[in-house]
Design an enzyme around this catalytic site. Sequence first.
Site, PDB file in Angstrom:
ATOM      1  N   LYS A  35      -8.607  45.866 -16.177  1.00  0.00           N
ATOM      2  CA  LYS A  35      -9.433  46.349 -15.085  1.00  0.00           C
ATOM      3  C   LYS A  35     -10.895  46.317 -15.542  1.00  0.00           C
ATOM      4  O   LYS A  35     -11.149  46.345 -16.739  1.00  0.00           O
ATOM      5  CB  LYS A  35      -9.007  47.761 -14.688  1.00  0.00           C
ATOM      6  CG  LYS A  35      -9.347  48.791 -15.756  1.00  0.00           C
ATOM      7  CD  LYS A  35      -9.268  50.213 -15.242  1.00  0.00           C
ATOM      8  CE  LYS A  35      -9.892  51.112 -16.278  1.00  0.00           C
ATOM      9  NZ  LYS A  35      -9.888  52.507 -15.974  1.00  0.00           N
ATOM     10  N   LYS A  57     -15.210  63.047 -14.957  1.00  0.00           N
ATOM     11  CA  LYS A  57     -15.565  63.154 -16.365  1.00  0.00           C
ATOM     12  C   LYS A  57     -16.178  64.521 -16.629  1.00  0.00           C
ATOM     13  O   LYS A  57     -16.665  65.170 -15.721  1.00  0.00           O
ATOM     14  CB  LYS A  57     -16.548  62.052 -16.741  1.00  0.00           C
ATOM     15  CG  LYS A  57     -15.912  60.672 -16.670  1.00  0.00           C
ATOM     16  CD  LYS A  57     -16.745  59.630 -17.371  1.00  0.00           C
ATOM     17  CE  LYS A  57     -16.037  58.288 -17.380  1.00  0.00           C
ATOM     18  NZ  LYS A  57     -14.866  58.246 -18.273  1.00  0.00           N
ATOM     19  N   ASP A  85     -13.299  53.250 -10.891  1.00  0.00           N
ATOM     20  CA  ASP A  85     -12.796  53.194 -12.264  1.00  0.00           C
ATOM     21  C   ASP A  85     -11.371  53.740 -12.366  1.00  0.00           C
ATOM     22  O   ASP A  85     -10.579  53.263 -13.157  1.00  0.00           O
ATOM     23  CB  ASP A  85     -13.736  53.997 -13.178  1.00  0.00           C
ATOM     24  CG  ASP A  85     -13.450  53.786 -14.644  1.00  0.00           C
ATOM     25  OD1 ASP A  85     -13.066  52.651 -15.011  1.00  0.00           O
ATOM     26  OD2 ASP A  85     -13.584  54.740 -15.425  1.00  0.00           O
ATOM     27  N   ARG A 129     -18.063  34.099 -30.332  1.00  0.00           N
ATOM     28  CA  ARG A 129     -19.271  33.420 -30.782  1.00  0.00           C
ATOM     29  C   ARG A 129     -19.753  34.100 -32.050  1.00  0.00           C
ATOM     30  O   ARG A 129     -20.702  34.860 -32.051  1.00  0.00           O
ATOM     31  CB  ARG A 129     -20.320  33.486 -29.678  1.00  0.00           C
ATOM     32  CG  ARG A 129     -21.471  32.516 -29.898  1.00  0.00           C
ATOM     33  CD  ARG A 129     -22.512  32.701 -28.858  1.00  0.00           C
ATOM     34  NE  ARG A 129     -23.018  34.071 -28.867  1.00  0.00           N
ATOM     35  CZ  ARG A 129     -23.819  34.564 -27.926  1.00  0.00           C
ATOM     36  NH1 ARG A 129     -24.156  33.830 -26.901  1.00  0.00           N
ATOM     37  NH2 ARG A 129     -24.252  35.805 -27.995  1.00  0.00           N
ATOM     38  N   GLU A 159     -11.032  63.954 -17.396  1.00  0.00           N
ATOM     39  CA  GLU A 159     -11.443  63.648 -18.759  1.00  0.00           C
ATOM     40  C   GLU A 159     -12.437  64.703 -19.198  1.00  0.00           C
ATOM     41  O   GLU A 159     -13.217  65.198 -18.378  1.00  0.00           O
ATOM     42  CB  GLU A 159     -12.099  62.271 -18.815  1.00  0.00           C
ATOM     43  CG  GLU A 159     -11.140  61.129 -18.575  1.00  0.00           C
ATOM     44  CD  GLU A 159     -11.869  59.795 -18.545  1.00  0.00           C
ATOM     45  OE1 GLU A 159     -11.873  59.114 -19.564  1.00  0.00           O
ATOM     46  OE2 GLU A 159     -12.457  59.479 -17.499  1.00  0.00           O
ATOM     47  N   ASP A 177      -2.759  47.539 -16.408  1.00  0.00           N
ATOM     48  CA  ASP A 177      -3.156  48.888 -16.019  1.00  0.00           C
ATOM     49  C   ASP A 177      -2.382  49.762 -17.001  1.00  0.00           C
ATOM     50  O   ASP A 177      -1.184  49.987 -16.835  1.00  0.00           O
ATOM     51  CB  ASP A 177      -2.732  49.169 -14.569  1.00  0.00           C
ATOM     52  CG  ASP A 177      -3.140  50.571 -14.132  1.00  0.00           C
ATOM     53  OD1 ASP A 177      -3.320  51.431 -15.014  1.00  0.00           O
ATOM     54  OD2 ASP A 177      -3.262  50.809 -12.924  1.00  0.00           O
ATOM     55  N   HIS A 178      -3.070  50.211 -18.061  1.00  0.00           N
ATOM     56  CA  HIS A 178      -2.309  50.795 -19.167  1.00  0.00           C
ATOM     57  C   HIS A 178      -1.525  52.026 -18.750  1.00  0.00           C
ATOM     58  O   HIS A 178      -0.581  52.416 -19.393  1.00  0.00           O
ATOM     59  CB  HIS A 178      -3.214  51.107 -20.360  1.00  0.00           C
ATOM     60  CG  HIS A 178      -4.179  52.220 -20.098  1.00  0.00           C
ATOM     61  ND1 HIS A 178      -5.394  52.005 -19.519  1.00  0.00           N
ATOM     62  CD2 HIS A 178      -4.090  53.537 -20.316  1.00  0.00           C
ATOM     63  CE1 HIS A 178      -6.027  53.160 -19.390  1.00  0.00           C
ATOM     64  NE2 HIS A 178      -5.265  54.113 -19.866  1.00  0.00           N
ATOM     65  N   HIS A 180      -5.383  53.603 -11.274  1.00  0.00           N
ATOM     66  CA  HIS A 180      -4.417  54.570 -11.810  1.00  0.00           C
ATOM     67  C   HIS A 180      -3.877  55.527 -10.751  1.00  0.00           C
ATOM     68  O   HIS A 180      -2.675  55.713 -10.618  1.00  0.00           O
ATOM     69  CB  HIS A 180      -5.058  55.404 -12.927  1.00  0.00           C
ATOM     70  CG  HIS A 180      -5.670  54.584 -14.008  1.00  0.00           C
ATOM     71  ND1 HIS A 180      -5.132  53.392 -14.415  1.00  0.00           N
ATOM     72  CD2 HIS A 180      -6.769  54.785 -14.768  1.00  0.00           C
ATOM     73  CE1 HIS A 180      -5.890  52.895 -15.381  1.00  0.00           C
ATOM     74  NE2 HIS A 180      -6.892  53.719 -15.615  1.00  0.00           N
ATOM     75  N   LYS A 216       2.781  53.609 -19.590  1.00  0.00           N
ATOM     76  CA  LYS A 216       3.104  54.902 -20.204  1.00  0.00           C
ATOM     77  C   LYS A 216       4.533  55.308 -19.874  1.00  0.00           C
ATOM     78  O   LYS A 216       4.985  55.192 -18.750  1.00  0.00           O
ATOM     79  CB  LYS A 216       2.140  55.978 -19.682  1.00  0.00           C
ATOM     80  CG  LYS A 216       0.766  55.884 -20.288  1.00  0.00           C
ATOM     81  CD  LYS A 216      -0.066  57.074 -19.844  1.00  0.00           C
ATOM     82  CE  LYS A 216      -1.463  56.987 -20.409  1.00  0.00           C
ATOM     83  NZ  LYS A 216      -1.495  57.101 -21.863  1.00  0.00           N
TER      84      LYS A 216
END
Lengths: 297, 515
Positions: B176, B366, B263, B69, B244, B205-206, B268, B210
């Site tokens: 996801k 995290k 998440d 948009r 992370e 699912d990246h 994963h 890998k």
Amino acid sequence: MIRLEDTSGGAVAAAIAEERRRIGSPATGMVLTMLVLADEESQSDATSAAVSAARQHPMRILTLIPRSGKETRLDAEIAVAGEDGPGEVAVLRLRGELANFGNSVAVPLLLPDTPVVAFWPHNAPPVPADDLIGRHAQRRITDLAAEPDPIAALARRKAGYRPGDTDLAWTRLTPWRSALAGALDQPLGQVTSASVFAEDSNASAVLLATWLNKCLHVTVDLVSSSGPGITEVRLETHEGALTLSRPVGDKAMLSRPGAPDSSVALPRRELASLLAEDLRRLDTDEVYGEVIASVSI
Amino acid sequence: MSPLRHLTSPANPLRNPLDQRLPHVAGPCGMVLFGVTGDLSRKKVMPAIYDLYNRGLLPPRFALTGFARRDWETQDFAQIVHDSVREHSRTPFNEDTWKQMAEGIRFVAGDLGDADAYIRLAETVRDLDRDRGTGGNHAFYLSIPPGLFPVVLQHLKGAGLADDSADSWRRVVIEKPFGHDLASAQELNRIVNEVFATTSVFRIDHYLGKETVQNILAVRFANSMYEPLWNSNYVDNVQITMAEDIGIGGRASYYDGIGAARDVIQNHLLQLLALTTMEEPLSFNADDVRAEKVKVLRAIQLPRELGKHTSRGQYSAGYQGGIPVKGYLEEEGINPESLTETFAAMRVDIDNRRWAGVPFYLRTGKRLGRRVTEVAVVFKRAPHLPFAKTAVQELGNNAFVFRIQPDEGITVRFGSKVPNTSDFQVRDVTMDFGYGDSFVDASPEAYERLILDVLLGDPPLFPQNAEVDLAWDILDPVLEYWATHGKPDQYVSGGWGPHSSYEMLARDGRVWRRP
């Protein structure tokens, strides 16, 4: 760079290991040994191309240069992983009688239990697999385009072919073959004949024509053009012709009956990138074997 | 008859399975991208398309259509793609390649809920088939919040954009989260499957794209020296960590209410667990691999006392790698009362002959010590050590570690004699295989691999309904338990999670590896 004069294969191996330890990376993930069998004239380009290919395939590069002379001795220049890339390089000059015994210098320097590749930038022996040093390699890379008479050399290559041989004249065709195969992913009518346009004495063109003939089972004409290299491939069908032409530069034009023209990148690649492609697979290139066996000269 | 003849595919005489030099190039096709201004589109999807193009793996007349948009013309969208490629592509920028790719870029302006816009999109797609030769093959990449899926999917259907035919395909790509619990995941599946057949749905699912994740299967099933040890006779426990170092950054609106377990663990970590523990598939085709993954996921059991074998936390203010950082509850856009966890750890067991008795510990969080993802298979100690006690004091458990990211590779940890003449001492050493040391051929980005697989229609790397449902089935009881029992523990940023996560392993007589 380390210079060793009047040295031996074992001493060179020890010097490489010592240099590795000194820079703090004794563990190496090297996947193969490459023997560059060159002369003074070709060694520099061939070695630097191999060093550059080592960025993709970390390897030990041994450049063996036979030198004439009365004194029999081995001189070496060694460079280990650094800014140039992850591999190691030893340029070995075999003087005097030693020129006939390069074998004895190479053996202690081959990395254990990993593949060996031999590369002749030019002047390849008639049967690379039977060469004193070539016999250590399961992959033997030659370059027809670097021979003074590529077509005569092609006949020798055919006669001397053993599984494991490949030639950069074949490697150079990959983008052409890929573009043509891509074009035929969309159904095209029955191909009735084909032509390859190239400058004279181009061994790649002969290989391409042979490959097309074997795959398509049609007559493939080799038509002389002013080059450079291969300039066009034409597949005739009942609906019209599919052409892939590259008159100049890196960009080719693909036209097919009933569809808009499109441009295709067909880059002319450097030696380093050709070598890197050849090293991607170290098993026998069976398609090349089939094609070289069917070449008619 | 030529020996090549029977090996060439009937469809294309120039393709031959023995011809390993020719890359697998996607056939004529195009992609329609929804959500063109999102981070993911700009940082991953667009650059991956360019990289594929640059590597010659997309057809020369590939088409990329943006739908948003925005009051944009095609060249405005092309500029966005150009900028994202310049900034994020993996392969060097090449003006010629870009020009060629830019010729296939289109833009359709419209609201996601505006039926007329989809009619314009359908026209654009038809024009592409005519002018660009995309052959009716189109993938719709929904890089938009899942809440918007129903409206987009229904309009795609309404405009006939989802209709494939015998010789052309239509596929949909979704990212996801695949729902937030079993019920919502099934509802999402229902909505998607109403419009696209299961085989035309590609969930990205990246992680599965890998190289290092695919290498788990290669290491396990292409070698003979690991599989004999890969069972409860030798394995003491398995620890799967995805840590992370960053906080939630600008993702507050996405993250709050979702949390670490949904998440990361749901997709994963459970996928990594399945790949690490599944039986050997009959073949590597998609159905056979999925069958084994589903089998092992179905064998997963949660501990009876969830309070003792799970842990969750929220990062509190502190220093992360020398930089002062805020706590989760102080982050912009986060409710200071939020119960969303930024750290989650849980034990699961696998009830089958191979794995009975081996605890599997999953953790993610995290603002942890550093960014790392690994699968560590920790072995039992040798049953008998014929050395003096002092000789093996410093010897730990042997371990086999898949380093998924960064510094992709494998570490093997074992004991070795310390060189010394006066006493005999064994200490842990590691043996490293670095992916980047041996195969420097710049591993393609996961998105390149996955987008190419979508266009090739090659599904092994995409989770399907059954896997997604099973993963929620495993996670739902934990989430329900957490929702009704207390709140997340605070943990200091820059460490390895809350105290409760250490206690959770201590109860089993084990400790976390420091990854």
